[in-house]
Motif scaffolding. Structure first.
Motif, PDB file in Angstrom:
ATOM      1  N   GLU A  17       0.836  -1.198   0.000  1.00 55.43           N
ATOM      2  CA  GLU A  17       0.000   0.000   0.000  1.00 55.43           C
ATOM      3  C   GLU A  17       0.872   1.250   0.000  1.00 55.43           C
ATOM      4  N   THR A  18       0.404   2.263  -0.703  1.00 59.27           N
ATOM      5  CA  THR A  18       1.101   3.538  -0.775  1.00 59.27           C
ATOM      6  C   THR A  18       0.077   4.644  -0.566  1.00 59.27           C
ATOM      7  N   ASN A  19       0.431   5.653   0.201  1.00 61.67           N
ATOM      8  CA  ASN A  19      -0.451   6.809   0.376  1.00 61.67           C
ATOM      9  C   ASN A  19      -0.146   7.841  -0.691  1.00 61.67           C
ATOM     10  N   THR A  21      -1.845  11.708  -2.441  1.00 61.58           N
ATOM     11  CA  THR A  21      -2.789  12.801  -2.211  1.00 61.58           C
ATOM     12  C   THR A  21      -3.157  13.449  -3.533  1.00 61.58           C
ATOM     13  N   THR A  25      -7.098  15.333  -0.731  1.00 57.04           N
ATOM     14  CA  THR A  25      -7.704  14.083  -0.285  1.00 57.04           C
ATOM     15  C   THR A  25      -6.625  13.010  -0.319  1.00 57.04           C
ATOM     16  N   THR A  26      -6.456  12.305   0.782  1.00 54.14           N
ATOM     17  CA  THR A  26      -5.449  11.250   0.852  1.00 54.14           C
ATOM     18  C   THR A  26      -6.101   9.909   0.533  1.00 54.14           C
ATOM     19  N   PHE A  27      -5.422   9.138  -0.309  1.00 53.18           N
ATOM     20  CA  PHE A  27      -5.892   7.829  -0.728  1.00 53.18           C
ATOM     21  C   PHE A  27      -4.854   6.779  -0.366  1.00 53.18           C
ATOM     22  N   ILE A  28      -5.330   5.566  -0.174  1.00 49.10           N
ATOM     23  CA  ILE A  28      -4.451   4.410  -0.098  1.00 49.10           C
ATOM     24  C   ILE A  28      -4.460   3.824  -1.505  1.00 49.10           C
ATOM     25  N   ARG A  30      -3.447   0.965  -4.160  1.00 44.86           N
ATOM     26  CA  ARG A  30      -3.063  -0.441  -4.305  1.00 44.86           C
ATOM     27  C   ARG A  30      -2.965  -0.745  -5.799  1.00 44.86           C
ATOM     28  N   PHE A  46      -7.591   3.423  -5.834  1.00 46.03           N
ATOM     29  CA  PHE A  46      -7.417   4.464  -4.829  1.00 46.03           C
ATOM     30  C   PHE A  46      -8.608   4.411  -3.878  1.00 46.03           C
ATOM     31  N   LYS A  49      -8.796   7.592   2.360  1.00 47.16           N
ATOM     32  CA  LYS A  49      -8.406   7.255   3.734  1.00 47.16           C
ATOM     33  C   LYS A  49      -9.460   7.681   4.752  1.00 47.16           C
ATOM     34  N   ASP A  50     -10.169   8.757   4.462  1.00 43.40           N
ATOM     35  CA  ASP A  50     -11.136   9.293   5.415  1.00 43.40           C
ATOM     36  C   ASP A  50     -12.553   8.795   5.167  1.00 43.40           C
TER      37      ASP A  50
END
Length: 130
Positions: A17-19, A21, A25-28, A30, A46, A49-50
């Motif tokens: 997994e990589t974060n 933005t 908006t922050t995404f994980i 894959r 994507f 995260k929230d």
């Protein structure tokens, strides 16, 4: 190193997994391989995260992510398209067809591509279905 070790390293790297933005908006993020025989390719997903995004925000962010992806992929003659078969409605998914990756490799080693290079639109289209 044998082929089994190499496949294990590739699988491990794709599952990490990589974060990232996009537009505050922050995404994980894959990555993986689409196993559907009619849609062979690399998948990029994507997940916010929230939590879930409303439909309009998700569509806007999908357009931003697709534009950024395709801008960077253009140098390799690759293009990500929206993946409408993502099972989780929160996820923004993209796919790069395996044929494009194959053509990139063939071209890199001095061969000739079997299929024409993808046409990269100046403005990515955002589909209403997710």
């Amino acid at each position: 190193m044998n082929w089994k070790d190499i496949k294990g390293l590739i699988r491990e790297e794709l599952n990490e997994e990589t974060n990232v933005t996009a537009d505050n908006t922050t995404f994980i993020m894959r990555t993986g391989v689409n196993k559907n025989p009619t849609k062979l390719g690399l998948k990029i997903q994507f997940t916010p995260k929230d939590g879930a995004l409303d439909r309009d925000t998700k569509a806007r962010l999908a357009q931003i992510l697709q534009s950024k992806l395709n801008e960077s992929l253009r140098q390799f003659n690759l293009q990500a398209s929206i993946d409408t078969d993502v099972p989780n409605p929160e996820v923004v998914g993209f796919m790069i067809p395996l044929m494009q990756v194959k053509n990139m490799i063939v071209k890199a080693i001095g061969g000739s591509a079997q299929a024409p290079e993808p046409e990269v639109p100046s403005e990515p289209e955002v589909e209403d279905e997710f």
